[in-house]
Design a protein around this motif. Structure first.
Motif, PDB file in Angstrom:
ATOM      1  N   LEU A   3     -66.836 102.978  88.547  1.00  8.71           N
ATOM      2  CA  LEU A   3     -65.822 102.825  87.372  1.00  8.71           C
ATOM      3  C   LEU A   3     -66.166 101.563  86.632  1.00  8.71           C
ATOM      4  CD1 LEU A   3     -63.003 100.553  89.084  1.00  8.71           C
ATOM      5  CD2 LEU A   3     -62.640 102.457  88.172  1.00  8.71           C
ATOM      6  N   TYR A   4     -67.717 101.380  87.110  1.00 12.82           N
ATOM      7  CA  TYR A   4     -68.715 100.454  85.697  1.00 12.82           C
ATOM      8  C   TYR A   4     -69.500 102.601  84.888  1.00 12.82           C
ATOM      9  CZ  TYR A   4     -72.976  97.957  83.406  1.00 12.82           C
ATOM     10  OH  TYR A   4     -73.679  98.001  82.429  1.00 12.82           O
ATOM     11  N   ARG A   5     -69.645 103.432  85.594  1.00 13.37           N
ATOM     12  CA  ARG A   5     -70.287 103.992  84.793  1.00 13.37           C
ATOM     13  C   ARG A   5     -69.393 104.609  83.808  1.00 13.37           C
ATOM     14  NH1 ARG A   5     -72.658 107.874  89.250  1.00 13.37           N
ATOM     15  NH2 ARG A   5     -73.156 105.494  90.204  1.00 13.37           N
ATOM     16  N   TRP A   6     -68.297 104.871  84.381  1.00 13.27           N
ATOM     17  CA  TRP A   6     -67.215 105.608  83.744  1.00 13.27           C
ATOM     18  C   TRP A   6     -66.608 104.406  82.171  1.00 13.27           C
ATOM     19  CZ3 TRP A   6     -62.985 107.561  87.792  1.00 13.27           C
ATOM     20  CH2 TRP A   6     -64.266 108.574  88.855  1.00 13.27           C
ATOM     21  N   LEU A   7     -66.295 103.266  82.238  1.00 14.95           N
ATOM     22  CA  LEU A   7     -66.791 102.912  81.428  1.00 14.95           C
ATOM     23  C   LEU A   7     -67.726 102.237  80.471  1.00 14.95           C
ATOM     24  CD1 LEU A   7     -64.465  99.153  83.256  1.00 14.95           C
ATOM     25  CD2 LEU A   7     -63.770 101.272  81.176  1.00 14.95           C
ATOM     26  N   THR A   8     -69.388 102.280  81.087  1.00 13.06           N
ATOM     27  CA  THR A   8     -70.249 102.908  80.097  1.00 13.06           C
ATOM     28  C   THR A   8     -70.670 104.509  79.745  1.00 13.06           C
ATOM     29  OG1 THR A   8     -71.953 102.302  81.937  1.00 13.06           O
ATOM     30  CG2 THR A   8     -71.127 100.616  80.798  1.00 13.06           C
ATOM     31  N   THR A   9     -71.267 104.879  80.407  1.00 12.62           N
ATOM     32  CA  THR A   9     -71.889 105.573  80.350  1.00 12.62           C
ATOM     33  C   THR A   9     -71.174 107.118  80.439  1.00 12.62           C
ATOM     34  OG1 THR A   9     -73.323 106.348  82.628  1.00 12.62           O
ATOM     35  CG2 THR A   9     -73.892 105.877  80.820  1.00 12.62           C
ATOM     36  N   GLY A  10     -70.125 107.332  81.566  1.00 12.68           N
ATOM     37  CA  GLY A  10     -69.173 107.993  81.073  1.00 12.68           C
ATOM     38  C   GLY A  10     -68.290 107.991  80.057  1.00 12.68           C
ATOM     39  N   ARG A  11     -67.786 106.974  78.806  1.00 13.50           N
ATOM     40  CA  ARG A  11     -66.937 106.662  78.766  1.00 13.50           C
ATOM     41  C   ARG A  11     -66.382 107.466  77.985  1.00 13.50           C
ATOM     42  NH1 ARG A  11     -65.657 105.112  72.793  1.00 13.50           N
ATOM     43  NH2 ARG A  11     -64.200 103.349  72.561  1.00 13.50           N
ATOM     44  N   SER A  12     -66.993 108.190  76.681  1.00 13.97           N
ATOM     45  CA  SER A  12     -66.304 109.511  76.237  1.00 13.97           C
ATOM     46  C   SER A  12     -65.733 110.327  76.947  1.00 13.97           C
ATOM     47  CB  SER A  12     -67.368 110.153  75.747  1.00 13.97           C
ATOM     48  OG  SER A  12     -68.485 110.989  76.226  1.00 13.97           O
ATOM     49  N   ALA A  68     -57.445 102.588  89.507  1.00 14.80           N
ATOM     50  CA  ALA A  68     -57.811 102.434  88.259  1.00 14.80           C
ATOM     51  C   ALA A  68     -58.292 103.634  87.153  1.00 14.80           C
ATOM     52  CB  ALA A  68     -58.997 103.353  89.352  1.00 14.80           C
ATOM     53  N   ASP A  69     -56.933 103.669  87.338  1.00 21.74           N
ATOM     54  CA  ASP A  69     -56.929 105.070  85.822  1.00 21.74           C
ATOM     55  C   ASP A  69     -55.978 104.041  84.807  1.00 21.74           C
ATOM     56  OD1 ASP A  69     -57.838 107.496  86.039  1.00 21.74           O
ATOM     57  OD2 ASP A  69     -55.636 108.551  86.247  1.00 21.74           O
ATOM     58  N   GLY A  70     -55.969 102.876  85.583  1.00 26.72           N
ATOM     59  CA  GLY A  70     -54.749 102.447  84.880  1.00 26.72           C
ATOM     60  C   GLY A  70     -55.829 100.808  83.967  1.00 26.72           C
ATOM     61  N   LEU A  71     -57.118 100.657  85.111  1.00 29.52           N
ATOM     62  CA  LEU A  71     -57.894  99.438  84.408  1.00 29.52           C
ATOM     63  C   LEU A  71     -58.567 100.706  83.358  1.00 29.52           C
ATOM     64  CD1 LEU A  71     -60.475  97.462  87.067  1.00 29.52           C
ATOM     65  CD2 LEU A  71     -61.295  99.175  84.967  1.00 29.52           C
ATOM     66  N   LEU A  72     -59.052 101.850  83.907  1.00 28.59           N
ATOM     67  CA  LEU A  72     -59.915 102.424  82.919  1.00 28.59           C
ATOM     68  C   LEU A  72     -58.653 103.142  81.731  1.00 28.59           C
ATOM     69  CD1 LEU A  72     -61.062 105.517  85.287  1.00 28.59           C
ATOM     70  CD2 LEU A  72     -62.793 103.735  84.181  1.00 28.59           C
ATOM     71  N   TYR A  73     -57.686 103.188  81.959  1.00 31.71           N
ATOM     72  CA  TYR A  73     -57.279 103.362  80.553  1.00 31.71           C
ATOM     73  C   TYR A  73     -56.872 101.584  78.942  1.00 31.71           C
ATOM     74  CZ  TYR A  73     -53.454 104.709  76.956  1.00 31.71           C
ATOM     75  OH  TYR A  73     -53.363 104.773  75.271  1.00 31.71           O
TER      76      TYR A  73
END
Length: 214
Positions: free
Chosen positions: A112-121, A177-182
């Motif tokens: 999740l951290y990766r997807w919120l930072t380096t994988g954000r786009s 997890a998807d809800g948190l990311l969104y």
């Protein structure tokens, strides 16, 4: 490099470029010509490999799933607590070895951290592209196929943690997890939230896992 290998590399380059375009400009920016330019390819290259926009979006789904699962394979998947304690294999395959909830939470939080930072786009593009399947029935099957991998992975983790119905629990865990990311990337308060914090994400992941197993 053989012609098939070159074709595979070209398809990957096109999909990656299309994903970045969608992240930056939304679906309105996704055209074959724009992808050619972003990928540095001769005009007509994208349409050669993906004749229609639907085919191009389907390729994006598959590539996003591959990259997301690769983040787990890259060292974030939790290790079993004791492989020797794993149940014997059944006729349906080897049963998952037992896991520790804290290790599983740390692994989920790391992704999740990766997807919120380096994988954000990449995640922004995934949300944008997923909505297109709701408008285009031709894409629904492709999106479903791409989304199975993460759910199967979550089911395996939850089964190793002792879930009675891992497939059902996995649906919940992935949805949360998807809800948190969104919420963190595109929600109404996304721009006012503090930077992602690994410790906070680990705590949140642990609560999600506990709830999925309840």
């Amino acid at each position: 490099m053989s012609a098939p290998e070159r074709g595979s590399d070209r398809r990957t380059l096109i999909a990656d470029s299309a994903i970045e375009l969608v992240a930056a400009a939304g679906l309105r920016g996704l055209t074959h010509r724009a992808v050619d330019g972003a990928a540095g390819l001769p005009a007509g290259s994208t349409s050669y490999y993906f004749r229609t926009r639907t085919a191009l979006i389907g390729a994006c789904y598959a590539r996003l799933a591959e990259l997301d699962l690769g983040d787990f394979d890259g060292g974030a998947t939790p290790a079993p607590t004791d492989r020797s304690a794993a149940p014997a294999p059944t006729d349906q395959g080897a049963a998952p070895a037992p896991m520790d909830r804290d290790a599983a939470a740390a692994a989920v939080a790391a992704v999740l951290y990766r997807w919120l930072t380096t994988g954000r786009s990449r995640q922004l593009a995934r949300f944008e592209l997923s909505l297109e399947a709701a408008r285009n029935p031709e894409l629904a099957t492709e999106l479903h196929r791409a989304g199975r991998g993460s759910r199967d992975l979550a089911a395996g983790i939850l089964a190793a943690l002792g879930a009675a119905r891992p497939a059902e629990s996995a649906e919940l865990l992935v949805a949360w997890a998807d809800g948190l990311l969104y919420d963190r990337l595109a929600g109404a308060l996304a721009h006012t939230r503090p930077a992602p914090d690994p410790a906070e994400l680990t705590s949140t992941a642990r609560r999600m896992i506990d709830a999925a197993l309840a």
